[in-house]
Design an enzyme around this catalytic site. Sequence first.
Site, PDB file in Angstrom:
ATOM      1  CD  GLU A 177      -3.863  -3.655   3.753  1.00  0.00           C
ATOM      2  OE1 GLU A 177      -4.830  -3.551   2.975  1.00  0.00           O
ATOM      3  OE2 GLU A 177      -3.085  -2.722   3.996  1.00  0.00           O
ATOM      4  CB  THR A 178      -3.208  -7.980  10.197  1.00  0.00           C
ATOM      5  OG1 THR A 178      -3.387  -6.862  11.072  1.00  0.00           O
ATOM      6  CG2 THR A 178      -2.518  -9.102  10.948  1.00  0.00           C
TER       7      THR A 178
END
Length: 263
Positions: A46-47
Site C-alpha cells: 500500500e501507498t
Amino acid sequence: MSYELHIVDAFTNERFKGNPAAVCLLEQPQPESWLQQVASEMNLSETAFIVPRPDGYDLRWFTPVGEVDLCGHATLATAHVLWESGKLPPDQMASFMTKSGRLTARRDGAWIVMDFPAEPPEAAIAPEELVQGLGLIPRYAGRNRMDYFVEVDSEETLRTLRPDFAMLARVEARGVIVTSRSTGSPYDFVSRAFYPATGIDEDPVTGSAHCALAPYWAKRLRKDELVGYQASQRGGIVKVKPDGDRVYLSGQAVTVLKGQLEG
C-alpha cells in the site's frame, strides 16, 4: 511540484522486516488517477496519501492496482511519519478520516496503538476456488465484508502452505486470511494473508486482517489481549485487544527512506 515521501517498515522495529508502506504527504487532494500511478510506481502493498483537514487528516490507501477500504500497516506508517517528522507533537493523537470511518492512533512508549473497526468473520461455506487454492479442507471457514477467513489444523500447516495464487485470485473477496493457534512460541496465534486479486500474492503483515483475527481468537482462547505473528517471509508482530465493535491494534515502525516525489 514535489511532495514529501517516506517508506516505513510497519509492525516491526527492524528495518527490512514487517510490511513496507509508502506515505505521501499532500497539501491538497490530487486526482485519483495520479494517486494510482504513484502507488503503482511505489509497487508496495500500500501507498498512503494524507491531506490535512481541520480535525486531522484525510487518508486514502492504494495498492499497485487499486484503492482499498481499510489498511492497518499503512495507517501505522502514516502516524509514525507524522510524529517522527514533527508534524504532530509526540503526545497528540493522530486522527484520520477514511473509507472505513474515523481511525485514530496514539503513542504508547515504543508502540503505536490504533483504534480500528472490528471485522469478525461469520461462518461460511468455503468456495471451491478457495479449497483448491489452499490445497486443503479448512478446519473453519468464515467471511467478513472484505475477506475469507480460514483456520487450519496447525502452525506447521500454515507455515508450509504453498497456495495456488491464480486460483485464489478467482475467489470473490479482497483476499484470504489463514490462521492457526500458535504452538511453542510467545504468540497466541499465527497467520498469513493472500491478496492476489489486488496485486499482492502474500502480504507481509496485514493490520486489517487482525480486525478479524482479534475477535475470533479472543473468543476461542478466552483472552482479552493477544499477540499475533504474521508468518510471512518478512514477518511481523501485532498486539490486539478487542473492545466491542472496535479493535485496538498495536505495532512498531521504523523509517527506511525519506525523499521527495516529483509531481
